[in-house]
Design a protein around this motif. Structure first.
Motif, PDB file in Angstrom:
ATOM      1  N   ASP A 130     -90.580  17.502  61.985  1.00 15.76           N
ATOM      2  CA  ASP A 130     -89.409  17.133  62.765  1.00 15.76           C
ATOM      3  C   ASP A 130     -88.396  16.418  61.876  1.00 15.76           C
ATOM      4  OD1 ASP A 130     -87.527  16.130  64.522  1.00 15.76           O
ATOM      5  OD2 ASP A 130     -88.971  15.184  65.869  1.00 15.76           O
ATOM      6  N   PRO A 131     -87.234  17.027  61.614  1.00 18.31           N
ATOM      7  CA  PRO A 131     -86.253  16.371  60.742  1.00 18.31           C
ATOM      8  C   PRO A 131     -85.546  15.192  61.401  1.00 18.31           C
ATOM      9  CG  PRO A 131     -85.339  18.396  61.635  1.00 18.31           C
ATOM     10  CD  PRO A 131     -86.778  18.356  62.076  1.00 18.31           C
ATOM     11  N   HIS A 132     -85.620  15.096  62.715  1.00 26.58           N
ATOM     12  CA  HIS A 132     -84.932  14.010  63.410  1.00 26.58           C
ATOM     13  C   HIS A 132     -85.642  12.671  63.235  1.00 26.58           C
ATOM     14  CE1 HIS A 132     -82.135  16.758  65.359  1.00 26.58           C
ATOM     15  NE2 HIS A 132     -83.159  17.548  65.617  1.00 26.58           N
ATOM     16  N   VAL A 133     -86.949  12.718  63.012  1.00 29.37           N
ATOM     17  CA  VAL A 133     -87.712  11.498  62.724  1.00 29.37           C
ATOM     18  C   VAL A 133     -88.579  11.789  61.498  1.00 29.37           C
ATOM     19  CG1 VAL A 133     -89.144   9.649  63.663  1.00 29.37           C
ATOM     20  CG2 VAL A 133     -87.804  11.085  65.220  1.00 29.37           C
ATOM     21  N   PRO A 134     -88.028  11.661  60.307  1.00 31.56           N
ATOM     22  CA  PRO A 134     -88.756  12.005  59.084  1.00 31.56           C
ATOM     23  C   PRO A 134     -89.876  11.012  58.798  1.00 31.56           C
ATOM     24  CG  PRO A 134     -86.652  10.995  58.542  1.00 31.56           C
ATOM     25  CD  PRO A 134     -86.656  11.194  60.032  1.00 31.56           C
ATOM     26  N   GLN A 135     -90.661  11.318  57.774  1.00 29.87           N
ATOM     27  CA  GLN A 135     -91.824  10.494  57.445  1.00 29.87           C
ATOM     28  C   GLN A 135     -91.449   9.025  57.274  1.00 29.87           C
ATOM     29  OE1 GLN A 135     -95.288  11.651  56.989  1.00 29.87           O
ATOM     30  NE2 GLN A 135     -95.433   9.446  57.344  1.00 29.87           N
ATOM     31  N   GLN A 136     -90.358   8.758  56.605  1.00 28.66           N
ATOM     32  CA  GLN A 136     -89.934   7.373  56.387  1.00 28.66           C
ATOM     33  C   GLN A 136     -89.684   6.657  57.709  1.00 28.66           C
ATOM     34  OE1 GLN A 136     -86.361   6.989  54.051  1.00 28.66           O
ATOM     35  NE2 GLN A 136     -86.636   4.801  53.713  1.00 28.66           N
ATOM     36  N   GLY A 137     -89.062   7.366  58.648  1.00 28.68           N
ATOM     37  CA  GLY A 137     -88.807   6.779  59.952  1.00 28.68           C
ATOM     38  C   GLY A 137     -90.084   6.536  60.735  1.00 28.68           C
ATOM     39  N   ARG A 138     -91.012   7.484  60.671  1.00 23.76           N
ATOM     40  CA  ARG A 138     -92.297   7.312  61.359  1.00 23.76           C
ATOM     41  C   ARG A 138     -93.075   6.148  60.761  1.00 23.76           C
ATOM     42  NH1 ARG A 138     -92.347  12.923  60.475  1.00 23.76           N
ATOM     43  NH2 ARG A 138     -94.243  12.873  59.190  1.00 23.76           N
ATOM     44  N   ASP A 139     -93.039   6.022  59.438  1.00 20.94           N
ATOM     45  CA  ASP A 139     -93.736   4.908  58.774  1.00 20.94           C
ATOM     46  C   ASP A 139     -93.168   3.562  59.243  1.00 20.94           C
ATOM     47  OD1 ASP A 139     -95.289   6.711  57.391  1.00 20.94           O
ATOM     48  OD2 ASP A 139     -94.170   6.530  55.510  1.00 20.94           O
ATOM     49  N   LYS A 140     -91.866   3.504  59.387  1.00 22.19           N
ATOM     50  CA  LYS A 140     -91.214   2.257  59.816  1.00 22.19           C
ATOM     51  C   LYS A 140     -91.685   1.859  61.213  1.00 22.19           C
ATOM     52  CE  LYS A 140     -86.601   0.348  60.764  1.00 22.19           C
ATOM     53  NZ  LYS A 140     -85.132   0.633  60.751  1.00 22.19           N
ATOM     54  N   ILE A 141     -91.731   2.841  62.123  1.00 16.94           N
ATOM     55  CA  ILE A 141     -92.167   2.556  63.493  1.00 16.94           C
ATOM     56  C   ILE A 141     -93.642   2.188  63.517  1.00 16.94           C
ATOM     57  CG2 ILE A 141     -92.453   3.545  65.803  1.00 16.94           C
ATOM     58  CD1 ILE A 141     -89.983   5.317  65.129  1.00 16.94           C
ATOM     59  N   TYR A 142     -94.447   2.902  62.734  1.00 15.59           N
ATOM     60  CA  TYR A 142     -95.890   2.615  62.695  1.00 15.59           C
ATOM     61  C   TYR A 142     -96.155   1.186  62.218  1.00 15.59           C
ATOM     62  CZ  TYR A 142    -100.812   2.914  61.437  1.00 15.59           C
ATOM     63  OH  TYR A 142    -102.154   2.670  61.321  1.00 15.59           O
ATOM     64  N   GLN A 143     -95.490   0.777  61.169  1.00 11.45           N
ATOM     65  CA  GLN A 143     -95.699  -0.569  60.653  1.00 11.45           C
ATOM     66  C   GLN A 143     -95.268  -1.631  61.669  1.00 11.45           C
ATOM     67  OE1 GLN A 143     -97.398  -1.405  57.988  1.00 11.45           O
ATOM     68  NE2 GLN A 143     -97.737   0.768  57.541  1.00 11.45           N
ATOM     69  N   GLN A 144     -94.224  -1.337  62.411  1.00 10.41           N
ATOM     70  CA  GLN A 144     -93.793  -2.267  63.451  1.00 10.41           C
ATOM     71  C   GLN A 144     -94.838  -2.351  64.571  1.00 10.41           C
ATOM     72  OE1 GLN A 144     -91.485  -4.390  63.312  1.00 10.41           O
ATOM     73  NE2 GLN A 144     -90.272  -4.608  65.181  1.00 10.41           N
ATOM     74  N   ALA A 145     -95.422  -1.218  64.929  1.00  7.18           N
ATOM     75  CA  ALA A 145     -96.466  -1.212  65.960  1.00  7.18           C
ATOM     76  C   ALA A 145     -97.666  -2.032  65.505  1.00  7.18           C
ATOM     77  CB  ALA A 145     -96.872   0.218  66.294  1.00  7.18           C
ATOM     78  N   VAL A 146     -98.042  -1.888  64.241  1.00  3.59           N
ATOM     79  CA  VAL A 146     -99.172  -2.642  63.706  1.00  3.59           C
ATOM     80  C   VAL A 146     -98.855  -4.134  63.699  1.00  3.59           C
ATOM     81  CG1 VAL A 146    -100.556  -3.078  61.640  1.00  3.59           C
ATOM     82  CG2 VAL A 146    -100.037  -0.727  62.323  1.00  3.59           C
ATOM     83  N   SER A 147     -97.685  -4.492  63.215  1.00  7.40           N
ATOM     84  CA  SER A 147     -97.356  -5.911  63.042  1.00  7.40           C
ATOM     85  C   SER A 147     -97.148  -6.631  64.369  1.00  7.40           C
ATOM     86  CB  SER A 147     -96.107  -6.057  62.165  1.00  7.40           C
ATOM     87  OG  SER A 147     -94.974  -5.493  62.794  1.00  7.40           O
ATOM     88  N   THR A 148     -96.679  -5.917  65.389  1.00  9.85           N
ATOM     89  CA  THR A 148     -96.450  -6.566  66.683  1.00  9.85           C
ATOM     90  C   THR A 148     -97.729  -6.698  67.498  1.00  9.85           C
ATOM     91  OG1 THR A 148     -95.850  -4.430  67.666  1.00  9.85           O
ATOM     92  CG2 THR A 148     -94.047  -5.837  66.855  1.00  9.85           C
ATOM     93  N   GLY A 149     -98.722  -5.861  67.199  1.00  4.80           N
ATOM     94  CA  GLY A 149     -99.979  -5.948  67.927  1.00  4.80           C
ATOM     95  C   GLY A 149     -99.937  -5.351  69.322  1.00  4.80           C
ATOM     96  N   ILE A 150     -98.985  -4.456  69.598  1.00  2.00           N
ATOM     97  CA  ILE A 150     -98.940  -3.817  70.906  1.00  2.00           C
ATOM     98  C   ILE A 150    -100.128  -2.868  71.077  1.00  2.00           C
ATOM     99  CG2 ILE A 150     -96.422  -3.989  71.068  1.00  2.00           C
ATOM    100  CD1 ILE A 150     -96.320  -0.965  70.335  1.00  2.00           C
ATOM    101  N   ASN A 151    -100.394  -2.485  72.308  1.00  2.00           N
ATOM    102  CA  ASN A 151    -101.472  -1.549  72.632  1.00  2.00           C
ATOM    103  C   ASN A 151    -100.931  -0.128  72.508  1.00  2.00           C
ATOM    104  OD1 ASN A 151    -103.657  -0.154  73.616  1.00  2.00           O
ATOM    105  ND2 ASN A 151    -103.480  -0.919  75.712  1.00  2.00           N
ATOM    106  N   TYR A 152    -101.200   0.525  71.379  1.00  2.00           N
ATOM    107  CA  TYR A 152    -100.593   1.830  71.125  1.00  2.00           C
ATOM    108  C   TYR A 152    -101.636   2.833  70.635  1.00  2.00           C
ATOM    109  CZ  TYR A 152    -100.976   1.186  66.072  1.00  2.00           C
ATOM    110  OH  TYR A 152    -101.474   1.012  64.803  1.00  2.00           O
ATOM    111  N   GLN A 153    -101.304   4.110  70.796  1.00  2.00           N
ATOM    112  CA  GLN A 153    -102.007   5.193  70.131  1.00  2.00           C
ATOM    113  C   GLN A 153    -100.975   6.030  69.383  1.00  2.00           C
ATOM    114  OE1 GLN A 153    -105.111   7.395  72.069  1.00  2.00           O
ATOM    115  NE2 GLN A 153    -105.624   5.706  73.451  1.00  2.00           N
ATOM    116  N   TRP A 154    -101.415   6.657  68.294  1.00  2.00           N
ATOM    117  CA  TRP A 154    -100.486   7.321  67.372  1.00  2.00           C
ATOM    118  C   TRP A 154    -101.029   8.694  67.008  1.00  2.00           C
ATOM    119  CZ3 TRP A 154     -95.937   5.226  65.384  1.00  2.00           C
ATOM    120  CH2 TRP A 154     -95.346   5.906  64.311  1.00  2.00           C
ATOM    121  N   GLN A 155    -100.171   9.712  67.117  1.00  2.00           N
ATOM    122  CA  GLN A 155    -100.546  11.059  66.698  1.00  2.00           C
ATOM    123  C   GLN A 155     -99.401  11.703  65.932  1.00  2.00           C
ATOM    124  OE1 GLN A 155    -102.764  13.822  69.445  1.00  2.00           O
ATOM    125  NE2 GLN A 155    -102.086  12.325  70.972  1.00  2.00           N
TER     126      GLN A 155
END
Length: 244
Positions: A183-208
């Motif tokens: 998906d060019p609209h959310v490239p790897q760099q963008g996904r990494d940014k969101i993933y790291q935020q999910a980890v650091s905030t400690g929200i209840n999430y699942q990732w695929q």
């Protein structure tokens, strides 16, 4: 389940919001899912997705996400003209107006006797972002966000300090992120940014992350992946059955 559908024009601070309600044709109370569309509003693929969810025993609400900017009933075509109009609408509507739309939908759910009052959110593309955004509201118990755009890039208008990325820690329910690796609209760099935020905030999430392009759920066009779409519907239904 056999389903029915009808329109409801909901009052919001920014005007009437046409919402299509899909629900079981049966007596009883059912949990609700707010289903947020792409920029094109309620196209035929969006209507079919809503019907699929409703047939599993949910009240599914499909709002016109840009109701302030278009006549009631507007559906944009999947062409360059429709894409340009939808993107212009996306950049014109502040996130605060989407927040008040979500509250109006929650109020609707909690005042109708065919709803249990329990509500989740789901969406695709900009609708994936709006499902994520809806999860900032504590009434939303679960959100299923398919290739949500504009979270990583902070490109949607909002008041200072109120962008979606920075407010991730406010999510109290369970949230699922699903991304297409191609998906060019959310490239790897963008996904990494969101993933790291999910980890650091400690929200209840699942990732695929799946091997798919943007809009792989849309059952029109060359990017549609039917096998993946079936899997995603199953996962969404499982989430909402469990949490709602």
């Amino acid at each position: 389940m056999i389903i029915q559908h009808h329109h409801a024009d909901l009052p919001t601070p920014t005007g009437l919001m046409r919402t299509t309600v899909y629900r079981p044709h049966a007596h009883g109370q059912f949990p609700a899912i707010i289903f947020y569309s792409e920029i094109f509003q309620q196209t035929a693929p969006i209507a079919r997705s809503a019907a699929i969810l409703a047939s599993h025993g949910f009240v599914v609400l499909v709002p016109e996400v840009f109701h302030e900017l278009n006549p009631i009933g507007t559906v944009l075509a999947y062409d360059d003209e429709g894409k340009d109009k939808g993107n212009n609408d996306k950049w014109a509507k502040p996130l605060e107006s989407h927040d008040s739309d979500t509250q109006a939908l929650i109020d609707f759910v909690q005042t109708h006797d065919y709803c249990t009052g329990s509500v989740g959110a789901m969406g695709v593309c900009i609708g994936g972002h709006l499902a994520y955004r809806a999860a900032l509201n504590p009434a939303i118990k679960a959100a299923f966000c398919l290739y949500p755009t504009d979270i990583h890039s902070d490109t949607l208008p909002a008041q200072k300090g109120n962008n979606s990325f920075e407010r991730m820690a406010d999510i109290q329910g369970e949230i699922h992120f699903i991304w297409g690796k191609q998906d060019p609209h959310v490239p790897q760099q963008g996904r990494d940014k969101i993933y790291q935020q999910a980890v650091s905030t400690g929200i209840n999430y699942q990732w695929q992350e799946v091997n798919a392009q943007h809009a792989f759920m849309r059952d029109e066009g060359e990017r549609y992946d039917a096998a993946l779409a079936i899997t995603m519907y199953q996962q969404a239904v499982a989430l909402f059955n469990r949490v709602l």
